[in-house]
Design a protein around this motif. Structure first.
Motif, PDB file in Angstrom:
ATOM      1  N   GLU A 362       0.964  -1.260  -0.091  1.00 38.22           N
ATOM      2  CA  GLU A 362       0.087   0.133   0.028  1.00 38.22           C
ATOM      3  C   GLU A 362       0.823   1.244   0.005  1.00 38.22           C
ATOM      4  O   GLU A 362       0.731   2.304  -0.632  1.00 38.22           O
ATOM      5  CB  GLU A 362      -0.921  -0.100   1.319  1.00 38.22           C
ATOM      6  CG  GLU A 362      -1.982  -1.343   1.256  1.00 38.22           C
ATOM      7  CD  GLU A 362      -3.046  -0.847   0.124  1.00 38.22           C
ATOM      8  OE1 GLU A 362      -3.344   0.126  -0.301  1.00 38.22           O
ATOM      9  OE2 GLU A 362      -3.753  -1.788  -0.283  1.00 38.22           O
ATOM     10  N   ALA A 363       2.040   1.387   0.990  1.00 35.41           N
ATOM     11  CA  ALA A 363       2.889   2.318   0.840  1.00 35.41           C
ATOM     12  C   ALA A 363       3.467   2.683  -0.394  1.00 35.41           C
ATOM     13  O   ALA A 363       3.777   3.649  -0.916  1.00 35.41           O
ATOM     14  CB  ALA A 363       3.936   2.254   1.999  1.00 35.41           C
ATOM     15  N   ASP A 364       3.794   1.742  -1.097  1.00 34.69           N
ATOM     16  CA  ASP A 364       4.666   1.655  -2.490  1.00 34.69           C
ATOM     17  C   ASP A 364       3.710   2.029  -3.811  1.00 34.69           C
ATOM     18  O   ASP A 364       4.345   2.667  -4.583  1.00 34.69           O
ATOM     19  CB  ASP A 364       5.241   0.245  -2.824  1.00 34.69           C
ATOM     20  CG  ASP A 364       6.676   0.052  -1.961  1.00 34.69           C
ATOM     21  OD1 ASP A 364       6.841   0.925  -1.271  1.00 34.69           O
ATOM     22  OD2 ASP A 364       6.844  -1.120  -1.817  1.00 34.69           O
ATOM     23  N   LEU A 365       2.369   2.086  -3.577  1.00 33.30           N
ATOM     24  CA  LEU A 365       1.641   2.320  -4.779  1.00 33.30           C
ATOM     25  C   LEU A 365       1.679   3.830  -4.954  1.00 33.30           C
ATOM     26  O   LEU A 365       1.739   4.259  -6.392  1.00 33.30           O
ATOM     27  CB  LEU A 365       0.139   2.157  -4.324  1.00 33.30           C
ATOM     28  CG  LEU A 365      -0.348   0.648  -4.218  1.00 33.30           C
ATOM     29  CD1 LEU A 365      -1.924   0.742  -3.741  1.00 33.30           C
ATOM     30  CD2 LEU A 365      -0.291   0.184  -5.643  1.00 33.30           C
ATOM     31  N   GLU A 366       1.806   4.655  -4.152  1.00 31.19           N
ATOM     32  CA  GLU A 366       1.941   6.253  -4.588  1.00 31.19           C
ATOM     33  C   GLU A 366       3.048   6.805  -3.814  1.00 31.19           C
ATOM     34  O   GLU A 366       2.991   7.851  -3.824  1.00 31.19           O
ATOM     35  CB  GLU A 366       0.606   6.862  -4.003  1.00 31.19           C
ATOM     36  CG  GLU A 366      -0.813   6.334  -4.833  1.00 31.19           C
ATOM     37  CD  GLU A 366      -1.990   7.036  -4.545  1.00 31.19           C
ATOM     38  OE1 GLU A 366      -2.022   8.006  -4.471  1.00 31.19           O
ATOM     39  OE2 GLU A 366      -3.123   6.299  -4.378  1.00 31.19           O
TER      40      GLU A 366
END
Length: 411
Positions: A362-366
């Motif tokens: 989730e953190a890497d998505l944006e």
């Protein structure tokens, strides 16, 4: 003193219990709920999340969605998948997860105890969530999800339940998550009387989980009391469906956070601001799972850091010194601009049961950041509730979760 009554539950046939019992409605996204129902067509999730019976995009708060919940519930009764006991009972409910075992009593708690603060809360109520549960209860003419309550350990009550648990259970099944559920219906008059008296000695009970369901049940009771000024207090709407556990058997795990972006800051700028309130240690690729209060894991740009709150930012206040408060007040708000975590779409909350890989993804998505926390302690919850205070949102994640659909209270 607490009033905790037996009641004639609507509950599954023994052979259908495993198929019907479902995790609470609020641990699923809509997409996850749809998949679960496709896999288990009898799942009570169809009743608790009735919007899953409509095309995607349907307003989940529309009247026809709530009407569908009531229709599906009573269809299960009509088909005999759910049946109502003829006499009031207590129901011993044991949950086992690995070596962890907790034993509670499914019963009806008193609305007046809630209003008089015998039953104490620790979480703020969001009006839209309360309204959703009010409409669901009214459409179903029943309370379908139990409120999770905690009480002071009582050795006599524990012995009584342990003796009764030596008999053959009414339900005994293991969920796909590995949690085993066993239930015993207690119908013997002498045992019911003993249990009721033991609860009657308790002067404090705490809402562990289910604040919105409890608040909704109370609002409905108050409304019906106004509509029926000659009410006696014995009517079913004066009570709400609960499962009560001794607090020393409960298990709280971490409730982690993910923020979608760094608010326009570079990683270097972000870390420099974090260092104002925290000692920052770089850990690399190894996930950080805090081992004590005041420490946090930070994941940003594929790297993990260990954060330790500086001594001068700790507080003697029971709410401000919670780890969830320290993270919010010293980092999320001043550094990332998360003013109100209840409303800010940039932040999401993940129970520790989901693991750290989900946080990283989730953190890497944006290009955002993830935070792991040390679990809130049960004694911290009690201290806050006894002080008449409220914790920040998403402070506690109790595990294992109670199943919906095993006990239903008709009102």
């Amino acid at each position: 003193m607490a009033v905790v009554k037996p009641f004639p539950a609507i509950r599954p046939q023994a052979v259908k219990a495993a198929q019907i019992a479902a995790l609470p409605y609020d641990v699923f996204t809509r997409k996850e709920a749809v998949k679960e129902i496709e896999k288990h067509p009898l799942s009570f999730l169809r009743v608790d999340r009735p919007e899953t019976n409509f095309p995607e995009g349907t307003d989940m708060y529309s009247p026809q969605v709530y009407e569908k919940a009531g229709e599906l519930l009573w269809r299960l009764v009509d088909t005999g998948d759910l049946c109502q006991d003829l006499e009031p009972c207590y129901y011993i409910y044991e949950l086992s997860m690995g070596e962890h075992v907790q034993t509670g009593v499914a019963a009806c708690a008193s609305v007046d105890d809630y209003l008089d603060h015998v039953i104490r809360c620790h979480e703020n109520i969001q009006p839209e969530k309360e309204t959703d549960r009010i409409r669901h209860i009214e459409a179903c003419h029943a309370q379908t999800g139990p409120i999770f309550l905690a009480h002071c350990p009582d050795p006599e009550l524990r012995r009584l339940l342990d003796i009764r648990k030596r008999s053959h259970p009414n339900y005994n099944f293991q969920g796909e998550d590995g949690v085993r559920h066993r239930v015993w219906a207690v119908y013997e008059g002498n045992v019911i009387e003993k249990i009721q008296k033991l609860f009657g000695k308790m002067d404090r009970i705490y809402v562990a989980d289910g604040h919105h369901r409890a608040a909704a049940a109370v609002k409905i009771a108050q409304k019906r009391r106004k509509e029926n000024p000659d009410y006696t207090g014995k009517e079913s709407f004066n009570y709400f469906l609960s499962v009560l556990f001794p607090w020393d058997e409960l298990r709280i795990i971490e409730y982690n956070r993910v923020v979608k972006d760094l608010g326009g800051k570079t990683v270097e700028e972000f870390l420099k601001e974090v260092e104002k309130c925290f000692q920052v240690e770089r850990e690399g690729a190894c996930p950080v799972k805090p081992e004590k209060k005041g420490t946090f894991g930070l994941y940003v740009e594929k790297t993990w850091y260990r954060l330790t709150i500086k001594e001068e930012y700790k507080s003697p206040d029971p709410v401000k010194n919670l780890d969830v408060s320290l993270l919010q007040d010293c980092l999320l708000k001043p550094v990332l601009g998360i003013q109100d975590p209840k409303k800010d779409p940039r932040i999401q909350f993940e129970g520790g049961i989901r693991g750290v890989q989900k946080l990283e993804e989730e953190a890497d998505l944006e290009g955002g950041a993830a935070f792991t926390l040390y679990p809130t302690d049960m004694m911290e919850l009690i201290q806050v509730a006894d002080a008449g205070r409220l914790m920040p949102p998403k402070s506690t994640w109790f595990e294992p979760k109670l199943r919906s659909g095993l006990f239903i209270h008709r009102i």
